[in-house]
Design a protein around this motif. Structure first.
Motif, PDB file in Angstrom:
ATOM      1  N   VAL A 192       4.100   4.454  -1.749  1.00 14.96           N
ATOM      2  CA  VAL A 192       4.324   4.522  -0.305  1.00 14.96           C
ATOM      3  C   VAL A 192       3.670   3.332   0.379  1.00 14.96           C
ATOM      4  N   GLN A 193       2.449   3.010  -0.002  1.00 17.27           N
ATOM      5  CA  GLN A 193       1.735   1.894   0.616  1.00 17.27           C
ATOM      6  C   GLN A 193       2.454   0.565   0.350  1.00 17.27           C
ATOM      7  N   ARG A 207       5.446   0.368   2.665  1.00 17.51           N
ATOM      8  CA  ARG A 207       5.020   0.068   4.039  1.00 17.51           C
ATOM      9  C   ARG A 207       4.653  -1.406   4.193  1.00 17.51           C
ATOM     10  N   VAL A 255       4.947   2.032  12.139  1.00 19.30           N
ATOM     11  CA  VAL A 255       4.995   2.849  10.929  1.00 19.30           C
ATOM     12  C   VAL A 255       4.173   4.112  11.151  1.00 19.30           C
ATOM     13  N   SER A 256       4.749   5.252  10.816  1.00 15.33           N
ATOM     14  CA  SER A 256       4.002   6.507  10.822  1.00 15.33           C
ATOM     15  C   SER A 256       4.455   7.316   9.612  1.00 15.33           C
ATOM     16  N   GLY A 257       3.664   8.290   9.248  1.00 14.14           N
ATOM     17  CA  GLY A 257       4.016   9.061   8.061  1.00 14.14           C
ATOM     18  C   GLY A 257       3.637  10.513   8.198  1.00 14.14           C
ATOM     19  N   THR A 286       7.769   8.356   5.346  1.00  9.78           N
ATOM     20  CA  THR A 286       7.389   7.290   6.265  1.00  9.78           C
ATOM     21  C   THR A 286       8.520   7.092   7.250  1.00  9.78           C
ATOM     22  N   TYR A 346       9.887   4.415   9.965  1.00  8.74           N
ATOM     23  CA  TYR A 346       9.792   3.020  10.393  1.00  8.74           C
ATOM     24  C   TYR A 346      10.595   2.868  11.680  1.00  8.74           C
TER      25      TYR A 346
END
Length: 192
Positions: free
Chosen positions: A94-95, A98, A110-112, A125, A127
């Motif tokens: 995931v990182q 991002r 960006v939020s998750g 995530t 975007y």
């Protein structure tokens, strides 16, 4: 937008209870070295068309779900990607995604949020692009023995009036997705 994701996250437990018929295969892959053959099954929401072998193959993904006729437009298409495990953890996957996104769109947001998927850990995530196109990407990890990770993604215009319905259908697919080992002999279903 953030409030919509919080509401969506609260609705997930109801979807988790939905069963997936054993014959609802969407995509499969053959054994590849230490990675066993795999099958991905999912219940398709009403009004969506399944494709693993025509349009999906043409754009280089394992499967797509779309409404109406195939337009070639990436918005409003659910995309399934299955790939070999490259990074040690789901969080690292995931990182890395991002980081790639922000390198491409430094002004993007960006939020998750965690996804309550009963069969495997998943992380979402959201975007929000500076181009006014939003993407939601969910990575799932069926376990180290699977040798793979999978992701579902969908893009849509940030002003799309049907965004909430699209996201509801998308999350329904995500939480209903099932990975099965050594089932590559089952032909994938398409067109439902």
């Amino acid at each position: 937008m953030r409030r919509a994701w919080l509401v969506l996250a609260c609705l997930l437990p109801a979807w988790v209870q939905a069963g997936v018929p054993a014959d609802n295969v969407l995509a499969h892959g053959a054994r590849d070295g230490a990675t066993p053959a795999w099958t991905i099954a999912v219940d398709t929401p009403a009004g969506w068309t399944r494709d693993c072998c025509t349009y999906a193959r043409a754009i280089g993904v394992d499967a797509v779900l779309y409404q109406g006729e195939w337009s070639g437009n990436p918005q409003r298409v659910m995309v399934l990607n299955v790939s070999a495990r490259k990074l040690p953890t789901l969080a690292a996957e995931v990182q890395a995604d991002r980081k790639r996104y922000l390198q491409h769109d430094p002004a993007g947001k960006v939020s998750g949020f965690a996804v309550r998927q009963r069969a495997m850990p998943c992380e979402a995530t959201v975007y929000q692009g500076s181009d006014h196109v939003d993407d939601v990407v969910v990575f799932c990890d069926p376990g180290e023995a699977s040798g793979i990770r999978l992701s579902w993604s969908m893009a849509f215009d940030d002003a799309d009036s049907s965004r909430h319905a699209l996201l509801d259908d998308f999350m329904q697919v995500v939480v209903a997705t099932r990975w099965t080992r050594d089932s590559a002999t089952v032909p994938p279903a398409h067109g439902s």
